[in-house]
Scaffold this motif. Structure first.
Motif, short mmCIF file in Angstrom:
data_model
loop_
_atom_site.label_atom_id
_atom_site.label_comp_id
_atom_site.label_asym_id
_atom_site.label_seq_id
_atom_site.Cartn_x
_atom_site.Cartn_y
_atom_site.Cartn_z
N PRO A 69 -31.41 -92.44 -25.30
CA PRO A 69 -32.62 -93.54 -26.01
C PRO A 69 -32.94 -94.35 -24.48
O PRO A 69 -34.00 -94.76 -24.21
CB PRO A 69 -31.57 -94.58 -26.52
CG PRO A 69 -30.19 -94.04 -26.57
CD PRO A 69 -30.03 -92.92 -26.54
N LEU A 70 -31.57 -94.13 -23.79
CA LEU A 70 -31.94 -94.85 -21.82
C LEU A 70 -33.26 -93.83 -21.10
O LEU A 70 -34.44 -94.37 -20.66
CB LEU A 70 -31.31 -95.06 -21.67
CG LEU A 70 -31.38 -95.79 -19.76
CD1 LEU A 70 -31.93 -96.94 -20.10
CD2 LEU A 70 -30.19 -95.45 -19.17
N THR A 74 -36.63 -94.68 -20.09
CA THR A 74 -37.27 -95.23 -18.67
C THR A 74 -38.57 -93.56 -18.69
O THR A 74 -39.35 -94.16 -17.81
CB THR A 74 -36.47 -94.46 -17.86
OG1 THR A 74 -35.65 -93.68 -18.08
CG2 THR A 74 -35.08 -96.02 -18.47
N GLU A 75 -38.49 -92.66 -19.07
CA GLU A 75 -39.61 -91.91 -18.99
C GLU A 75 -40.31 -92.29 -19.60
O GLU A 75 -41.50 -92.03 -19.22
CB GLU A 75 -38.88 -90.69 -19.81
CG GLU A 75 -38.38 -89.63 -19.31
CD GLU A 75 -38.02 -88.62 -19.64
OE1 GLU A 75 -38.82 -87.82 -21.10
OE2 GLU A 75 -37.13 -87.38 -18.97
N ALA A 76 -40.50 -92.71 -20.84
CA ALA A 76 -41.93 -93.09 -21.74
C ALA A 76 -42.73 -94.48 -20.37
O ALA A 76 -43.87 -94.79 -20.08
CB ALA A 76 -41.86 -94.17 -22.92
N ARG A 77 -41.37 -95.70 -20.17
CA ARG A 77 -41.99 -96.62 -19.36
C ARG A 77 -43.39 -96.11 -17.82
O ARG A 77 -44.20 -96.41 -17.57
CB ARG A 77 -41.62 -97.75 -18.72
CG ARG A 77 -41.30 -99.21 -18.20
CD ARG A 77 -40.26 -100.08 -18.08
NE ARG A 77 -39.27 -99.13 -17.24
CZ ARG A 77 -37.77 -99.50 -17.78
NH1 ARG A 77 -37.75 -100.68 -18.80
NH2 ARG A 77 -36.62 -99.19 -16.98
N ASP A 78 -42.01 -95.30 -17.46
CA ASP A 78 -42.43 -94.86 -15.95
C ASP A 78 -43.99 -93.43 -16.31
O ASP A 78 -45.44 -93.66 -15.42
CB ASP A 78 -42.03 -93.33 -15.74
CG ASP A 78 -40.71 -94.51 -15.12
OD1 ASP A 78 -40.91 -95.59 -14.73
OD2 ASP A 78 -39.35 -93.91 -14.74
N LEU A 79 -43.76 -93.08 -17.62
CA LEU A 79 -45.75 -92.49 -17.69
C LEU A 79 -46.84 -93.71 -18.42
O LEU A 79 -47.88 -93.12 -18.13
CB LEU A 79 -44.69 -91.70 -19.04
CG LEU A 79 -44.10 -89.86 -18.61
CD1 LEU A 79 -43.79 -89.51 -20.02
CD2 LEU A 79 -45.27 -89.20 -18.27
N ASP A 80 -45.88 -94.35 -19.09
CA ASP A 80 -47.28 -95.83 -19.52
C ASP A 80 -47.27 -95.57 -18.08
O ASP A 80 -48.77 -96.44 -17.77
CB ASP A 80 -46.47 -96.23 -19.97
CG ASP A 80 -47.45 -97.90 -20.36
OD1 ASP A 80 -48.73 -96.91 -21.06
OD2 ASP A 80 -47.71 -98.95 -20.70
N ILE A 125 -34.95 -101.77 -24.92
CA ILE A 125 -34.87 -101.65 -23.63
C ILE A 125 -35.59 -101.94 -22.50
O ILE A 125 -35.34 -102.20 -21.76
CB ILE A 125 -34.37 -100.31 -23.21
CG1 ILE A 125 -33.28 -100.34 -24.55
CG2 ILE A 125 -34.33 -99.25 -22.20
CD1 ILE A 125 -33.02 -97.68 -25.02
N TRP A 126 -36.92 -101.89 -23.44
CA TRP A 126 -38.32 -102.43 -22.61
C TRP A 126 -38.30 -103.22 -22.40
O TRP A 126 -39.00 -104.50 -21.68
CB TRP A 126 -39.76 -101.37 -23.53
CG TRP A 126 -40.07 -100.27 -23.79
CD1 TRP A 126 -39.39 -99.21 -22.61
CD2 TRP A 126 -39.87 -99.36 -24.67
NE1 TRP A 126 -39.47 -97.83 -23.00
CE2 TRP A 126 -40.24 -97.43 -24.11
CE3 TRP A 126 -41.20 -99.54 -25.80
CZ2 TRP A 126 -40.84 -96.83 -24.63
CZ3 TRP A 126 -41.22 -98.90 -26.51
CH2 TRP A 126 -41.31 -97.44 -25.79
N LEU A 144 -25.41 -102.45 -21.94
CA LEU A 144 -26.15 -102.64 -21.02
C LEU A 144 -26.12 -103.51 -20.58
O LEU A 144 -26.61 -104.43 -20.81
CB LEU A 144 -27.82 -101.82 -21.49
CG LEU A 144 -28.90 -101.81 -19.88
CD1 LEU A 144 -27.77 -100.80 -18.95
CD2 LEU A 144 -29.73 -100.85 -20.47
N VAL A 145 -26.35 -104.06 -19.17
CA VAL A 145 -26.22 -105.52 -18.73
C VAL A 145 -27.08 -105.29 -16.95
O VAL A 145 -26.45 -104.35 -16.39
CB VAL A 145 -24.87 -106.48 -18.21
CG1 VAL A 145 -25.15 -107.09 -17.86
CG2 VAL A 145 -23.95 -106.04 -19.73
N PRO A 146 -28.06 -105.58 -17.15
CA PRO A 146 -29.14 -105.75 -16.16
C PRO A 146 -27.62 -106.16 -14.82
O PRO A 146 -27.81 -107.16 -15.00
CB PRO A 146 -30.16 -106.06 -16.00
CG PRO A 146 -29.79 -107.20 -17.19
CD PRO A 146 -28.34 -106.81 -18.21
N THR A 147 -27.89 -105.79 -13.59
CA THR A 147 -27.56 -106.18 -12.76
C THR A 147 -28.17 -107.28 -11.67
O THR A 147 -28.01 -107.23 -10.20
CB THR A 147 -27.79 -105.27 -12.04
OG1 THR A 147 -28.95 -104.14 -11.11
CG2 THR A 147 -26.16 -103.60 -12.06
#
Length: 344
Positions: A69-70, A74-80, A125-126, A144-147
């Motif tokens: 899923p991650l 991230t692939e989708a976000r970059d493609l958008d 995730i988004w 998933l904990v953002p840094t």
């Protein structure tokens, strides 16, 4: 009113990017990429995004099971970002055999529940700016904990999910922005099976089924010799009809006898018999083929039944040069800009 898109095929990335550009220039609403064991859909979408300006860039489909899923998010976000907000993320499981044999998925049960869990997790995730993700689901686990600080998304990326059988279509109604239909879909199947299933799923989630875009491939072959085009369409119909998973679509349309003959011929690897088992009625019902006028007239039966009509060239047993020729004919003869000019 239905919109039109093009399923982009090609021998290489450059030719697919050029075909997408031609579709965009002709006024098509969307250019769609697919993937198989020989082609990455996400890379194709990137090439198409760079060569177009206005049309939506969609996947029909990317394998959801082939990526975490991650990675998918991230692939989708970059493609958008690459397409300046034109992405439509179409995802599917594939058949159970694809899931197990191609992607090594150990649990192929409950594919609709798997898809529903994945869609919800992608959106989470988004929106990581809302806080860490601690997810323990039936199919997916994520902690998933953002840094550092995470920015909110520029827009909600639309997700369409693939479905053929009623429960998978219901999943789109429950969680997705649209349904990615199969090339074997007919107007009868959409009206009698697909839309009621979407409505059932939407009611379960307290959603309006009209908010779920029904997108489906329509197999399309254009040739000055109508019989050549019809034979090409028959070959593609036979290819899909050989898969037992799609037996439901044939049965609903009254093609159980043809389907049985196609599957038996395929089991013997008797491809001429497999193609010959496709009846004229199947050709007239499960796609559009013939001269340019035949095809334009045939497409009218999908108007208002599908929200988005994705034109898809047959390719089974057909030379790549002929597939490209057909794509060029589809763009030229079925372009929305052509229709708008003819109405003036």
């Amino acid at each position: 009113m239905s919109t039109y898109g093009l399923s982009v095929l090609g021998a290489d990335l450059q030719s697919m990017a050029q075909t997408a550009r031609a579709a965009d220039d002709a006024g098509f609403d969307a250019a769609w990429a697919s993937e198989f064991y020989s082609r990455s859909g996400s890379i194709t979408m990137a090439a198409m995004a760079n060569s177009t300006q206005n049309c939506r860039i969609g996947s029909s489909i990317l394998y959801g099971v082939g990526r975490s899923p991650l990675v998918l998010a991230t692939e989708a976000r970059d493609l958008d970002e690459l397409s300046h907000g034109r992405l439509v993320l179409g995802i599917g499981n594939g058949t159970k055999r694809m899931m197990s044999d191609w992607h090594g998925v150990p649990d192929t049960s409950a594919p609709a529940l798997r898809m529903e869990e994945l869609v919800v997790l992608l959106r989470r995730i988004w929106n990581l700016h809302e806080g860490p993700i601690h997810h323990e689901g039936r199919f997916y686990t994520m902690n998933l904990v953002p840094t550092g600080e995470v920015q909110p998304p520029s827009r909600p990326i639309p997700i369409i999910t693939a479905g053929v059988r009623p429960r998978m279509c219901e999943a789109a109604g429950r969680v997705a922005d649209g349904l990615a239909g199969h090339p074997l879909f007919t107007t009868t199947y959409v009206q009698e099976i697909v839309r009621p299933a979407i409505a059932k799923g939407a009611a379960h989630a307290d959603r309006d089924p009209r908010d779920v875009e029904v997108v489906s491939m329509v197999m399309c072959a254009i040739h000055d010799d109508a019989e050549v085009a019809r034979r090409e369409l028959a070959q593609q119909i036979a290819f899909y009809s050989s898969v037992k998973s799609y037996e439901t679509v044939l049965d609903v349309n009254g093609f159980a006898t043809e389907g049985k003959a196609i599957r038996e011929a395929f089991a013997r690897r008797d491809f001429p018999a497999m193609f010959a088992a496709v009846s004229d009625k199947m050709i007239d019902t499960m796609g559009v083929a013939g001269t340019a006028d035949d095809v334009r007239n045939g497409l009218t039966r999908y108007e208002g039944v599908l929200d988005h009509i994705m034109l898809y060239s047959p390719s089974v047993g057909i030379a790549p040069e002929r597939v490209q020729e057909n794509l060029e004919s589809i763009i030229r003869e079925c372009a929305p800009l052509r229709s708008s000019r003819s109405e003036q």
